[in-house]
Structure formats: C-alpha cells, structure tokens
Motif scaffolding. Structure first.
Motif, short mmCIF file in Angstrom:
data_model
loop_
_atom_site.label_atom_id
_atom_site.label_comp_id
_atom_site.label_asym_id
_atom_site.label_seq_id
_atom_site.Cartn_x
_atom_site.Cartn_y
_atom_site.Cartn_z
N LEU A 5 0.83 -1.20 0.00
CA LEU A 5 0.00 0.00 0.00
C LEU A 5 0.86 1.26 0.00
O LEU A 5 0.56 2.23 -0.70
CB LEU A 5 -0.93 0.01 1.21
CG LEU A 5 -2.05 -1.02 1.22
CD1 LEU A 5 -2.78 -1.00 2.55
CD2 LEU A 5 -3.01 -0.77 0.08
N LEU A 6 1.95 1.25 0.77
CA LEU A 6 2.84 2.40 0.80
C LEU A 6 3.54 2.60 -0.54
O LEU A 6 3.71 3.73 -1.00
CB LEU A 6 3.87 2.25 1.92
CG LEU A 6 3.33 2.34 3.34
CD1 LEU A 6 4.42 2.02 4.34
CD2 LEU A 6 2.73 3.70 3.61
N LEU A 7 3.94 1.51 -1.17
CA LEU A 7 4.59 1.61 -2.48
C LEU A 7 3.64 2.18 -3.53
O LEU A 7 4.02 3.06 -4.31
CB LEU A 7 5.10 0.25 -2.91
CG LEU A 7 5.85 0.19 -4.24
CD1 LEU A 7 7.11 1.03 -4.16
CD2 LEU A 7 6.18 -1.24 -4.59
N THR A 12 1.95 6.74 -6.91
CA THR A 12 0.87 7.51 -7.53
C THR A 12 0.76 8.92 -7.00
O THR A 12 0.36 9.82 -7.73
CB THR A 12 -0.49 6.80 -7.34
OG1 THR A 12 -0.74 6.65 -5.94
CG2 THR A 12 -0.50 5.45 -8.01
N GLY A 13 1.09 9.12 -5.73
CA GLY A 13 0.90 10.44 -5.13
C GLY A 13 2.15 11.11 -4.64
O GLY A 13 2.08 12.18 -4.02
N GLY A 14 3.31 10.49 -4.83
CA GLY A 14 4.55 11.08 -4.36
C GLY A 14 4.65 11.04 -2.84
O GLY A 14 4.06 10.19 -2.18
N PHE A 15 5.42 11.99 -2.29
CA PHE A 15 5.60 12.02 -0.84
C PHE A 15 4.30 12.32 -0.12
O PHE A 15 4.07 11.83 0.98
CB PHE A 15 6.66 13.05 -0.45
CG PHE A 15 8.07 12.60 -0.74
CD1 PHE A 15 8.59 11.49 -0.10
CD2 PHE A 15 8.85 13.27 -1.65
CE1 PHE A 15 9.87 11.06 -0.35
CE2 PHE A 15 10.13 12.86 -1.92
CZ PHE A 15 10.65 11.75 -1.27
N GLY A 17 1.25 11.36 -0.96
CA GLY A 17 0.50 10.11 -0.87
C GLY A 17 1.11 9.14 0.11
O GLY A 17 0.41 8.43 0.83
N LEU A 18 2.45 9.11 0.15
CA LEU A 18 3.15 8.23 1.08
C LEU A 18 2.85 8.61 2.52
O LEU A 18 2.52 7.75 3.34
CB LEU A 18 4.65 8.29 0.82
CG LEU A 18 5.53 7.46 1.74
CD1 LEU A 18 5.28 5.98 1.52
CD2 LEU A 18 6.99 7.80 1.52
N PHE A 19 2.95 9.90 2.85
CA PHE A 19 2.67 10.33 4.21
C PHE A 19 1.22 10.10 4.60
O PHE A 19 0.92 9.68 5.71
CB PHE A 19 3.02 11.81 4.40
CG PHE A 19 4.49 12.08 4.51
CD1 PHE A 19 5.34 11.22 5.17
CD2 PHE A 19 5.03 13.22 3.93
CE1 PHE A 19 6.69 11.48 5.27
CE2 PHE A 19 6.37 13.49 4.01
CZ PHE A 19 7.22 12.62 4.67
N THR A 24 -2.50 6.91 7.72
CA THR A 24 -3.75 6.15 7.78
C THR A 24 -3.52 4.76 8.36
O THR A 24 -4.27 4.31 9.25
CB THR A 24 -4.39 6.05 6.38
OG1 THR A 24 -4.61 7.36 5.89
CG2 THR A 24 -5.69 5.29 6.43
N ILE A 25 -2.50 4.07 7.89
CA ILE A 25 -2.19 2.74 8.41
C ILE A 25 -1.82 2.82 9.88
O ILE A 25 -2.27 2.02 10.71
CB ILE A 25 -1.06 2.10 7.59
CG1 ILE A 25 -1.54 1.79 6.17
CG2 ILE A 25 -0.55 0.82 8.26
CD1 ILE A 25 -0.44 1.39 5.22
N GLY A 26 -1.01 3.81 10.24
CA GLY A 26 -0.61 3.98 11.64
C GLY A 26 -1.77 4.30 12.55
O GLY A 26 -1.86 3.78 13.66
N SER A 27 -2.67 5.15 12.08
CA SER A 27 -3.81 5.52 12.93
C SER A 27 -4.77 4.35 13.10
O SER A 27 -5.29 4.12 14.20
CB SER A 27 -4.53 6.74 12.38
OG SER A 27 -5.07 6.47 11.12
N LEU A 28 -5.01 3.59 12.05
CA LEU A 28 -5.89 2.42 12.20
C LEU A 28 -5.28 1.38 13.14
O LEU A 28 -6.00 0.77 13.95
CB LEU A 28 -6.17 1.79 10.83
CG LEU A 28 -7.04 2.62 9.89
CD1 LEU A 28 -7.11 1.96 8.53
CD2 LEU A 28 -8.42 2.81 10.48
N THR A 29 -3.97 1.20 13.06
CA THR A 29 -3.30 0.26 13.95
C THR A 29 -3.37 0.74 15.40
O THR A 29 -3.65 -0.04 16.31
CB THR A 29 -1.84 0.08 13.52
OG1 THR A 29 -1.81 -0.37 12.17
CG2 THR A 29 -1.13 -0.92 14.39
#
Length: 65
Positions: A5-7, A12-15, A17-19, A24-29
């Motif tokens: 997902l990060l890749l 697609t969105g550059g930095f 999109g990465l951030f 999002t992944i960190g907050s859901l975890t």
C-alpha cells in the motif's frame, strides 16, 4: 501488505500520498490497540504508546495533505 500500500501510494501520489497512507495505516493500527488493549502486528505494547503512535500518525496525515 502495508508495504504494498505504501509503495502504491508513493508511486501515484509522491511524498504526499506516502505520508497520507502511512498515517492512515498507523492511525488504524493505533486505534485497534486503543480499543482492544492487545498488541497489533506492529507490536505496539500498550495503550499509552498507542496514543503516541496515533498522534504521530495524525501529524503524518496532516503533513501529507
């Protein structure tokens, strides 16, 4: 799975999109650990640390916006 997902977000969105995706992944975890009190796949050991992770994840989402 999260690395894929990060890749995709970075390609697609550059930095931005990465951030946003990392936040999002960190907050859901972190929300999972806060709600259940169990360790997650990221081995967040306690609710106190999960709160700090959630705060950092929200900063990442804001930085990506």
């Amino acid at each position: 799975m999260s690395q894929v997902l990060l890749l995709v977000a970075a390609s697609t969105g550059g930095f931005s999109g990465l951030f946003t995706m990392a936040g999002t992944i960190g907050s859901l975890t972190a929300i999972y650990v806060l709600a259940t009190g169990r360790q997650s796949w990221a081995v967040i050991p306690s609710r106190r640390i999960a709160g700090a992770v959630l705060a950092g994840a929200l900063v990442a989402v804001i930085a990506g916006s």
